[in-house]
Scaffold this active site. Structure first.
Site, PDB file in Angstrom:
ATOM      1  N   ASP A  12       0.858  -1.167   0.000  1.00 49.40           N
ATOM      2  CA  ASP A  12       0.000   0.000   0.000  1.00 49.40           C
ATOM      3  C   ASP A  12       0.908   1.236   0.000  1.00 49.40           C
ATOM      4  O   ASP A  12       2.110   1.130   0.244  1.00 49.40           O
ATOM      5  CB  ASP A  12      -0.879  -0.043   1.258  1.00 49.40           C
ATOM      6  CG  ASP A  12      -1.622   1.257   1.448  1.00 49.40           C
ATOM      7  OD1 ASP A  12      -2.385   1.632   0.546  1.00 49.40           O
ATOM      8  OD2 ASP A  12      -1.414   1.906   2.502  1.00 49.40           O
ATOM      9  N   LYS A  53     -11.369   6.989  -2.647  1.00 54.02           N
ATOM     10  CA  LYS A  53     -11.707   8.168  -1.841  1.00 54.02           C
ATOM     11  C   LYS A  53     -13.190   8.552  -1.902  1.00 54.02           C
ATOM     12  O   LYS A  53     -13.761   9.015  -0.931  1.00 54.02           O
ATOM     13  CB  LYS A  53     -10.803   9.354  -2.238  1.00 54.02           C
ATOM     14  CG  LYS A  53      -9.349   9.129  -1.811  1.00 54.02           C
ATOM     15  CD  LYS A  53      -9.186   9.101  -0.296  1.00 54.02           C
ATOM     16  CE  LYS A  53      -7.794   8.658   0.143  1.00 54.02           C
ATOM     17  NZ  LYS A  53      -7.736   7.234   0.502  1.00 54.02           N
TER      18      LYS A  53
END
Ligand SMILES: *Cc1c(COP(=O)(O)O)cnc(C)c1O
Length: 637
Positions: A12, A53
């Site tokens: 990540d 997001k």
């Protein structure tokens, strides 16, 4: 098939490799909501972290407290237009802040260097969009971090927890199968992504979004408070299914090593973790699969029909494993360890005026002789010493000399030494003389192909915890039905009455006379399924044979001599002489090799100092290779 090892990692970005504590999105969300007149906390913002997001924003809006605040202020819940507007506001703030939040986390760059020198490829996934990543990758690479590839949620159909970004990484890196990849991240959705894609999943504690502290805050934090927090996050990671949890990104190397060991054992990420501290290289109990152990996690009623049906299915499977002519055979399951079941046969099968001949070349043959004597049975033990196989010609002459012998008993693989006796040869002689033939196949049944009907066996005995790879608790007898039918009322014991146990199981559809080992039965049921999945006894015999050959070759390289010549060696367990050195001690070898994750077995013969290494159970040739390499490595004699 070539052995799979770790070929790549998928890391990540924020909170894992850059942006210690994952602050960029938090600050932007908090600020944006503030502009809307809503106070959200950073804890709230952090909860859905890792998602794309826009999904992240929706998740915050759906939180009860946030939704209530919104309703209070605007008299309704946020609609599509509000979300669009909020998202635009968030993006603007984030874009402004992003360059500031791209500093590599301490240890990250060094890890990348080590991974590259090992030839491990580096992929990455993120919750940031392509546009955001333009900024992030440019800034991060200026600061020294550039993975081999990165994939954003808008490159694929959807972001986390879907596996698509990881699949795309695997494709670009040219790595397969997915179990050759390790996913590392700092959020629960990272863990979910890793599991969904069939990878090994690793959670990070320090620097993570879940901890949400800056480096300075971590440093300054009271150690006890910090540890409590880390423990809690670790618990959450584990609960989400993480295979490993590491404190910092720099600790990843040890995980990769461990994953390689598990891959070599044939494990994959979707298997439950092996909880054993060591592999049991003993003749039972032995190393069982995680799924066999997991089958014991429920409680079952010994009277219940569903349970009894499982017993019946086990019984019929056992007969079919033992012969291609199952119609003339039956099975009895009996509580206790293997010895109890041998004693049940010896005590129930031989009539009071019968006489037993036991062919013995080790402790288990001797034990049959001993129990017959305890039971008051007229017995002759034909002793072959400890290192010669039993011999049909000698049995033949004993049977000619003593025609009053009614029963013949022999051990198939004599676990004392690892000797494989020819039950076929002994069977031919016993059958020709019309004797009832009893075989202790405790350590061979399920691991060596045989056919009780072809060999002419009347009673074959084995147990739950040997080659079938179940756990200890009961044994079973495969009996020629006509031979067992003659045993009514013969038993010298109430609880070990083989006929009575069989009669009850037959009449009452799988019921045991006394409390049955329910959990062990379920584990055994699973073990039988896994034997089938492996390809049956023939395939298992190949694995065991391969294990034994790998073991013998490795031990020879390490300077150990086998007790038995190859032609008498079974594929189950092998005896080795102590090396000729005064500084050798088995106890020390045992203790040192246990540290390496293996448990060995002492020797049992009287003529020479030996020890034994078993190779049955959920172990494979790679384990044998590792074992013998470890033995060479710790060599102290
Ligand atoms: C394991 C074994 C037994 C039974 O031993 P228990 O310890 O009672 O389970 C009997 N015979 C042989 C050949 C064995 O390997």
């Amino acid at each position: 098939m070539k052995e799979v090892q770790v070929q790549g990692v998928i890391l990540d970005w924020a909170g894992t490799m850059i942006d210690y504590g994952c602050f960029a999105p938090v600050a932007a969300f908090v600020e944006m909501f503030k502009l809307k007149g809503i106070e959200v906390t950073s804890e709230e913002v952090r909860k859905p972290m890792g998602l794309l997001k826009r999904d992240h924003l929706l998740a915050i809006c759906k939180m009860e407290r946030v939704a209530a605040l919104w309703k209070e202020k605007y008299g309704r819940l946020p609609n599509e237009a509000d979300i669009d507007e909020m998202y635009a506001g968030f993006e603007k703030l984030l874009f402004e802040a992003l360059p500031e939040y791209t500093t590599p986390i301490p240890g990250a760059l060094e890890l990348v260097e080590r991974l590259r020198s090992m030839g491990v490829k580096i992929g990455s996934t993120t919750g940031y969009t392509k546009e955001m990543m333009k900024i992030v990758t440019a800034e991060a690479s200026k600061r020294g971090y550039a993975p081999d590839t990165f994939v954003c949620p808008d490159d694929t159909m959807a972001g986390r927890p879907y596996p698509w970004m990881s699949y795309e990484n695997a494709k670009r890196l040219g790595v397969y199968p997915m179990k050759a990849l390790v996913k590392v991240g700092d959020t629960l959705s990272d863990v979910a992504e890793g599991l969904n894609a069939g990878m090994w999943s690793v959670g990070i504690l320090k620097g993570s979004n879940e901890l949400g502290m800056t480096e300075a805050e971590v440093e300054a934090c009271d150690p006890l408070r910090l540890q409590t927090r880390l423990d809690e996050i670790e618990r959450q990671f584990r609960e989400a299914g993480a295979h490993y949890v590491i404190e910092t990104i720099g600790d990843l190397d040890a995980v990769l090593e461990e994953v390689n060991v598990r891959l070599a054992r044939g494990e994959s990420p979707d298997m439950l973790p092996r909880s054993n501290p060591y592999l049991l290289l003993t003749p039972g109990p032995l190393t069982t699969t995680p799924t066999v152990k997991a089958a014991m996690l429920s409680d079952w009623c010994t009277w219940d029909q569903q349970y009894n049906e499982v017993v019946q299915s086990i019984r019929s499977k056992l007969v079919r494993l033992a012969t291609r002519a199952p119609a003339s055979y039956t099975t009895v399951l009996m509580q206790g360890s293997g010895t109890f079941v041998v004693e049940s046969v010896i005590g129930s099968v031989i009539p009071h005026d019968g006489k037993l001949a036991v062919l013995a070349n080790g402790a288990y043959g001797d034990r049959i002789g001993k129990m017959a004597k305890v039971l008051g049975i007229d017995t002759v033990v034909i002793d072959f010493g400890e290192t010669s196989p039993v011999d049909g010609a000698r049995l033949d002459s004993v049977l000619l000399e003593q025609p009053d012998i009614t029963h013949v008993a022999v051990v198939h693989t004599e676990t004392t030494t690892g000797m494989r006796n020819s039950i076929e040869e002994i069977g031919r002689v016993a059958n020709r003389h019309g004797k009832v033939y009893i075989v202790d196949a405790m350590s061979s049944f399920g691991g060596i192909e045989l056919d009780v009907a072809d060999i002419g066996i009347d009673f074959l005995i084995s147990s739950s915890n040997k080659c079938i790879q179940g756990v200890p608790g009961f044994g079973f007898v495969i009996a020629k039905t006509t031979s067992l039918e003659q045993c009514a009322g013969r038993a010298r014991s109430l609880s070990l009455d083989l006929y009575d146990q069989w009669d009850t199981m037959e009449r009452e559809g799988g019921k045991w006379r006394f409390t049955s080992p329910t959990h062990v039965v379920y584990a055994f049921n699973q073990a039988l399924r896994e034997l089938e999945q492996e390809g049956g006894i023939a395939k298992r015999q190949m694995r065991f044979t391969n294990n034994q050959k790998t073991l013998a070759a490795g031990m020879a390289r390490a300077g150990f001599r086998a007790l038995l010549p190859e032609e008498h060696q079974s594929p189950i367990i092998t005896s080795f002489y102590y090396p000729e050195s005064d500084s050798f001690s088995f106890k020390e070898l045992y203790e040192r090799i246990k540290q390496e994750g293996f448990v060995l077995y002492p020797g049992k013969i009287s003529t020479a100092p030996t020890f034994r290494i078993g190779n049955i159970g959920d172990v494979n040739a790679a384990d044998m290779e590792r074992l013998t390499q470890s033995i060479e490595k710790i060599r102290f004699w």
